[in-house]
Design an enzyme around this catalytic site. Structure first.
Site, PDB file in Angstrom:
ATOM      1  CB  SER A 158      43.572  44.909  34.322  1.00  0.00           C
ATOM      2  OG  SER A 158      44.956  45.164  34.323  1.00  0.00           O
ATOM      3  CG  ASP A 217      43.776  39.012  31.758  1.00  0.00           C
ATOM      4  OD1 ASP A 217      43.637  37.790  31.877  1.00  0.00           O
ATOM      5  OD2 ASP A 217      44.049  39.562  30.671  1.00  0.00           O
ATOM      6  CG  HIS A 246      45.533  42.865  29.713  1.00  0.00           C
ATOM      7  ND1 HIS A 246      45.127  42.101  30.786  1.00  0.00           N
ATOM      8  CD2 HIS A 246      45.626  44.143  30.178  1.00  0.00           C
ATOM      9  CE1 HIS A 246      44.985  42.872  31.859  1.00  0.00           C
ATOM     10  NE2 HIS A 246      45.272  44.113  31.516  1.00  0.00           N
TER      11      HIS A 246
END
Length: 495
Positions: free
Chosen positions: A322, A349, A410
């Site tokens: 992320s 991600d 996620h």
């Protein structure tokens, strides 16, 4: 009047008794809801060690805190958690030695940090209790301060089934027991630097990182002090402590006024400095010239001298999830330089609100997205759809992969779905079993790390493109392949 008061009192007693009863039902029902972290996927036992060292002070950005006037982005110490292969034999799950609590200590610090992050600091005790309730029984498998694996031991437990050969083993043994003739003094254990996501912590990915280490890699998970985590403590050599909380624009001096994008740029620059310092620490450990002073309270350091001449500093990979994936990709901008001798990157991600992604990448890179991250498209800084931006960046890389693990969300690469599987499944709506998802992420990551050493593509990495346009293309042209553990991968870009 007396009757009414008595009636009210009994009612209160009944309500209180019901609440207590429900509370204990909830407590005892936690056993099937929370699960222990599973054994790692590789052949080696792992050692775990929390390390904090003093580094040369530097101010990465001149922003200051509104309350204290102190520098918001001043780097004084580096804090990491090391996961590394150990020479100890792998213990069965029933008698496996445990490393340390999964939750960082003190738990109240993290509870207050998440309460601040949620904008309700007065409820810090509630957040602390919830964390304790769901995470207090969870421990990270491994052995604290275990002896590091030698080159000979790594070859003897080679995953190819012993195809290394006696001659190769004897050669490594000779190198390790005589004065090294090479100026570098490099060992054979490749290194990985991992950077966590926004509001995450260094131990939030312990199974993913510990499993990579169990395949013969030394992994350093950075405990970021850039204000992106819930809370952390800096320990100075003089005994002074400083708490670092989650940072928001309102916490900074308004002169000069920063934008959200400028704040993210400052945080990413701070992370890049921490990545650089981590690589320097790898070099210091490998040189073994001076003892490492570990500032982490109650953290041992007996195993650190054993790192001398064990690390392969020509094989340092940076990885992240992320916000950390955005930071990892940014670090690749100067990969191969003296400051960041990085040979490749892994991005899980890449962030959608972490700032623009670095496009200047000249080393191999692997981007793995969750099904949720790929399907839920958002506009990305006036550059188009996020998926398309990532795809074009990886297409421009000489040796790049971009793929999606379907049925995941996620948080699927974190420990959360392993510890509270039913809660995470309910919240995220994933269709792929959490353990299968982690195994797929781990296997593909390890295959990529091996590719960086051998140039050989295996398993998912050897696949052709199955769906170039992904969610932006025609549905009937989106085909998938099976991973090692039976999960579906959608391949968007290959070298």
């Amino acid at each position: 009047m007396v009757f009414q008061l008595g009636h009210f009192t009994w009612r209160r007693v009944l309500l209180f008794a019901s609440a207590v009863f429900l509370f204990f039902i909830f407590i005892f029902s936690l056993t099937p809801i929370t699960s222990p972290l599973p054994p790692y996927t590789g052949p080696h036992e792992i050692g775990i060690l929390d390390v904090e060292t003093e580094i040369q002070r530097r101010v990465v950005h001149d922003a200051k805190f509104k309350d204290t006037g102190e520098n918001a982005f001043e780097l004084n110490t580096l804090a990491i958690t090391l996961y590394y292969p150990s020479s100890l034999p792998v213990a069965p799950p029933s008698s496996r030695p445990w490393a340390r609590p999964w939750l960082p200590q003190p738990v109240s610090l993290i509870g207050e940090g998440y309460a601040r992050l949620a904008g309700v600091p007065r409820l810090s005790s509630v957040f602390t209790f919830a964390l304790w309730l769901l995470g207090s029984s969870t421990v990270i498998p491994g052995v604290v301060d275990a002896p590091i694996l030698s080159g000979v031991e790594k070859l003897l437990v080679d995953e190819s089934g012993g195809a290394s050969g006696l001659g190769k083993i004897l050669k490594v043994a000779e190198e390790e027991h005589q004065e090294l003739k090479r100026d570098e003094g490099f060992g054979i254990l490749p290194c990985v630097v991992f950077t966590h996501g926004m509001a995450g912590m260094s131990q939030s990915y312990s199974h993913y990182l510990g499993s990579i280490a169990s395949h013969g890699y030394v992994v350093a998970a950075v405990e970021h002090r850039d204000g992106s985590g819930p809370g952390t403590i800096i320990h100075y050599p003089n005994g002074k402590k400083q708490k670092v909380w989650h940072l928001k624009l309102k916490d900074l001096e308004p002169n000069p006024l920063m934008t959200e994008l400028e704040l993210k740029a400052a945080q990413l620059a701070f992370r890049e400095a921490e990545i650089s310092e981590t690589i320097k620490l790898f070099a210091q450990l490998n040189a073994g010239e001076a003892p490492i002073v570990n500032l982490k309270p109650d953290s041992p350091r007996e195993s650190l001298p054993g790192f001398k001449n064990r690390l392969n500093l020509s094989a340092v990979t940076v990885a992240g999830h992320s916000y950390g994936a955005t930071g990892a990709m940014q670090a690749l901008d100067t990969a191969g330089s003296n400051a960041l001798p990085i040979n490749g990157g892994i991005a899980l991600d890449p962030g959608k609100e972490s700032g623009p992604l670095n496009k200047n990448i000249e080393v191999p890179v692997l981007v793995m997205q969750s099904g949720e991250w790929t399907e839920k498209q958002t506009k990305f800084y006036d550059q188009g759809w996020h998926f398309d931006v990532v795809r074009k960046i990886i297409e421009s890389v000489d040796k790049g992969w971009f793929m999606t693990l379907t049925g995941t969300a996620h948080p699927s690469c974190t420990d959360a779905p392993l510890i509270v599987p039913w809660i995470m499944k309910l919240v995220t709506g994933t269709t792929l079993d959490s353990r299968v998802a982690l195994r797929e992420y781990i296997d593909t990551s390890v295959q990529f790390l091996k590719y960086l050493q051998t140039g050989e593509k295996k398993r998912v990495l050897a696949s052709e493109v199955t769906s170039a346009a992904g969610p932006l293309g025609e549905p009937d042209k989106r085909t998938k392949i099976k991973g090692l553990y039976g999960a579906d991968w959608e391949i968007h870009v290959t070298p």
